[in-house]
Design a protein around this motif. Sequence first.
Motif, mmCIF file in Angstrom:
data_model
loop_
_atom_site.group_PDB
_atom_site.id
_atom_site.type_symbol
_atom_site.label_atom_id
_atom_site.label_comp_id
_atom_site.label_asym_id
_atom_site.label_seq_id
_atom_site.Cartn_x
_atom_site.Cartn_y
_atom_site.Cartn_z
ATOM 1 N N MET A 277 53.273 63.928 69.095
ATOM 2 C CA MET A 277 51.897 63.543 69.412
ATOM 3 C C MET A 277 51.292 64.472 70.463
ATOM 4 O O MET A 277 50.125 64.880 70.340
ATOM 5 C CB MET A 277 51.871 62.089 69.904
ATOM 6 C CG MET A 277 52.157 61.061 68.820
ATOM 7 S SD MET A 277 51.903 59.353 69.371
ATOM 8 C CE MET A 277 53.224 59.198 70.594
ATOM 9 N N ALA A 278 52.077 64.801 71.507
ATOM 10 C CA ALA A 278 51.550 65.660 72.572
ATOM 11 C C ALA A 278 51.265 67.061 72.050
ATOM 12 O O ALA A 278 50.252 67.683 72.405
ATOM 13 C CB ALA A 278 52.549 65.716 73.727
ATOM 14 N N LEU A 279 52.131 67.569 71.192
ATOM 15 C CA LEU A 279 51.939 68.911 70.642
ATOM 16 C C LEU A 279 50.712 68.941 69.731
ATOM 17 O O LEU A 279 49.906 69.881 69.781
ATOM 18 C CB LEU A 279 53.192 69.321 69.868
ATOM 19 C CG LEU A 279 53.270 70.787 69.422
ATOM 20 C CD1 LEU A 279 53.164 71.722 70.614
ATOM 21 C CD2 LEU A 279 54.584 71.029 68.668
ATOM 22 N N HIS A 280 50.557 67.908 68.916
ATOM 23 C CA HIS A 280 49.389 67.840 68.029
ATOM 24 C C HIS A 280 48.104 67.759 68.846
ATOM 25 O O HIS A 280 47.107 68.443 68.536
ATOM 26 C CB HIS A 280 49.502 66.624 67.116
ATOM 27 C CG HIS A 280 48.306 66.411 66.232
ATOM 28 N ND1 HIS A 280 48.051 67.172 65.115
ATOM 29 C CD2 HIS A 280 47.278 65.524 66.328
ATOM 30 C CE1 HIS A 280 46.928 66.778 64.553
ATOM 31 N NE2 HIS A 280 46.432 65.781 65.261
ATOM 32 N N GLU A 281 48.104 66.948 69.895
ATOM 33 C CA GLU A 281 46.916 66.809 70.732
ATOM 34 C C GLU A 281 46.590 68.123 71.442
ATOM 35 O O GLU A 281 45.422 68.511 71.557
ATOM 36 C CB GLU A 281 47.134 65.695 71.754
ATOM 37 C CG GLU A 281 45.934 65.440 72.654
ATOM 38 C CD GLU A 281 46.168 64.302 73.633
ATOM 39 O OE1 GLU A 281 45.325 64.112 74.522
ATOM 40 O OE2 GLU A 281 47.207 63.618 73.504
ATOM 41 N N SER A 282 47.626 68.812 71.919
ATOM 42 C CA SER A 282 47.415 70.073 72.614
ATOM 43 C C SER A 282 46.817 71.119 71.681
ATOM 44 O O SER A 282 45.894 71.854 72.052
ATOM 45 C CB SER A 282 48.739 70.584 73.187
ATOM 46 O OG SER A 282 48.587 71.859 73.769
ATOM 47 N N GLN A 283 47.319 71.187 70.450
ATOM 48 C CA GLN A 283 46.808 72.165 69.493
ATOM 49 C C GLN A 283 45.394 71.821 69.037
ATOM 50 O O GLN A 283 44.604 72.708 68.715
ATOM 51 C CB GLN A 283 47.760 72.240 68.297
ATOM 52 C CG GLN A 283 49.119 72.837 68.655
ATOM 53 C CD GLN A 283 50.139 72.695 67.546
ATOM 54 O OE1 GLN A 283 49.963 71.911 66.615
ATOM 55 N NE2 GLN A 283 51.245 73.425 67.657
ATOM 56 N N ALA A 284 45.070 70.507 69.025
ATOM 57 C CA ALA A 284 43.737 70.101 68.582
ATOM 58 C C ALA A 284 42.687 70.306 69.670
ATOM 59 O O ALA A 284 41.527 70.615 69.378
ATOM 60 C CB ALA A 284 43.751 68.637 68.143
ATOM 61 N N THR A 285 43.064 70.127 70.926
ATOM 62 C CA THR A 285 42.102 70.185 72.029
ATOM 63 C C THR A 285 42.148 71.485 72.816
ATOM 64 O O THR A 285 41.214 71.800 73.555
ATOM 65 C CB THR A 285 42.346 69.022 72.998
ATOM 66 O OG1 THR A 285 43.662 69.146 73.576
ATOM 67 C CG2 THR A 285 42.239 67.680 72.268
ATOM 68 N N GLY A 286 43.257 72.222 72.704
ATOM 69 C CA GLY A 286 43.414 73.435 73.488
ATOM 70 C C GLY A 286 43.897 73.184 74.903
ATOM 71 O O GLY A 286 44.031 74.124 75.701
ATOM 72 N N ILE A 287 44.171 71.907 75.244
ATOM 73 C CA ILE A 287 44.690 71.571 76.577
ATOM 74 C C ILE A 287 46.189 71.858 76.594
ATOM 75 O O ILE A 287 46.921 71.388 75.714
ATOM 76 C CB ILE A 287 44.427 70.097 76.908
ATOM 77 C CG1 ILE A 287 42.919 69.828 76.904
ATOM 78 C CG2 ILE A 287 45.035 69.717 78.255
ATOM 79 C CD1 ILE A 287 42.557 68.377 77.090
ATOM 80 N N ASP B 146 50.715 77.765 67.467
ATOM 81 C CA ASP B 146 51.351 77.628 66.157
ATOM 82 C C ASP B 146 52.737 77.002 66.247
ATOM 83 O O ASP B 146 53.517 77.060 65.299
ATOM 84 C CB ASP B 146 51.449 78.990 65.483
ATOM 85 C CG ASP B 146 52.219 80.006 66.337
ATOM 86 O OD1 ASP B 146 52.422 79.729 67.547
ATOM 87 O OD2 ASP B 146 52.600 81.060 65.796
ATOM 88 N N ASP B 147 53.071 76.393 67.371
ATOM 89 C CA ASP B 147 54.411 75.822 67.568
ATOM 90 C C ASP B 147 54.631 74.571 66.724
ATOM 91 O O ASP B 147 53.741 73.720 66.600
ATOM 92 C CB ASP B 147 54.620 75.438 69.031
ATOM 93 C CG ASP B 147 55.318 76.539 69.822
ATOM 94 O OD1 ASP B 147 55.876 77.452 69.191
ATOM 95 O OD2 ASP B 147 55.292 76.468 71.075
ATOM 96 N N ALA B 148 55.819 74.468 66.171
ATOM 97 C CA ALA B 148 56.352 73.193 65.698
ATOM 98 C C ALA B 148 57.223 72.637 66.830
ATOM 99 O O ALA B 148 57.625 73.382 67.730
ATOM 100 C CB ALA B 148 57.174 73.384 64.429
ATOM 101 N N PRO B 149 57.527 71.338 66.829
ATOM 102 C CA PRO B 149 58.373 70.791 67.894
ATOM 103 C C PRO B 149 59.685 71.550 68.070
ATOM 104 O O PRO B 149 60.124 71.802 69.197
ATOM 105 C CB PRO B 149 58.603 69.348 67.443
ATOM 106 C CG PRO B 149 57.387 69.001 66.656
ATOM 107 C CD PRO B 149 57.022 70.269 65.935
ATOM 108 N N ALA B 150 60.301 71.933 66.955
ATOM 109 C CA ALA B 150 61.577 72.643 67.046
ATOM 110 C C ALA B 150 61.422 73.990 67.739
ATOM 111 O O ALA B 150 62.316 74.432 68.477
ATOM 112 C CB ALA B 150 62.162 72.834 65.643
#
Length: 360
Positions: free
Chosen positions: A223-233, A331-335
């Motif tokens: 969730m945090a990674l998706h939010e970061s990629q969506a918002t740029g934060i 472009d990171d995936a969690p892994a």
Amino acid sequence: MKGTLAKFSTGSPSFLYRRDALIVILASVMITAVLTLGLRQLWGFSPQDTLSLCVIAIKNMIFIGVLWRWPGSFWVIGLTELILGAGAALVRLSEVLLVNHTATGLGGYSYWLPLSYIMAFIVLPPRPALLFSLGLFGGLAGLGIVYWSSPEVPLQYKTLYGNSLVQMYAMHVTMIVCLGLLLLVQRHYVSAIARAQAQANLAHTDPLTGLANRRQLDDWLQMALHESQATGIPMSVILFDLDHFKRVNDTYGHAVGDEVLRATATATRCAVRGVDRVGRWGGEEFMVLIAGDLRAAEMVAQRVREALQNMTLPLPVPVTVSCGLAQARPDDAPADLLQRADQALYEAKGQGRDAVAISA
């Protein structure tokens, strides 16, 4: 009674529901009183009835305002309303039965008598609510017995209104039984929800440390990674583990090792910021999800190191940790993010441990 009422926190959903329900009932009665006053000329109300309706409307308006402004006043207003309602019910039915001998029938007020039972189950906890309702019903039933056995009441009145009285009391009993059954169903429902929530918490909590477990950390990370990629934060990850922890277990036993892990969890909770999330990744390894860039992650990591070094433990040497830091890329995936943090962790160990390493 005071201890029982204290169990309902003023911030709990149960309390908020009770307060809102009380406000709705008070508002409904107030509106009914105002509308009835507007039509009093059609029905030929007595001055006493008119005064009573005015008092009810003003009282309820004040009670609603106080409840809205000061929710903690719920118990005072609720108990006051219960006492006033029960007292009015007993006085009014006594007047109808023993003074007027139901010469004008039971009157419109009789339809409002069961409201006190509803109020009791809203204001009071289950057992006191049931006792209050039974006590009120006993008082009302006692007035009926006195009415029926009184030689001063004409027989034709008893014959004329006997069925109405029996139906009224039967309806009161039905109301109390229904409210009790609904409360029982609610308690089973709430208990089932509480058990389900407890099981869900266990599925996402590490039983030894009380921190989030790996499953929960995986969910948070996605969730945090998706939010970061969506918002740029920016968001970052800290992976750290206890240096030479196997030596602690081998030398002092697993009980001491468990105590070290629990103390580590407590110290880490205190060291991280409110916006960060921490959990046990596995074994002696922990993860912190940082709401921020590498600079923020490094600051938190240093605080964690210092907090763990200052723990009070039955060990001759302080506990040290090695930390690996990595910041999420677009472009990171969690892994991918975890792999870089893990590489940085091994770099910290390669530097002699008790160090913080940042992924390139």
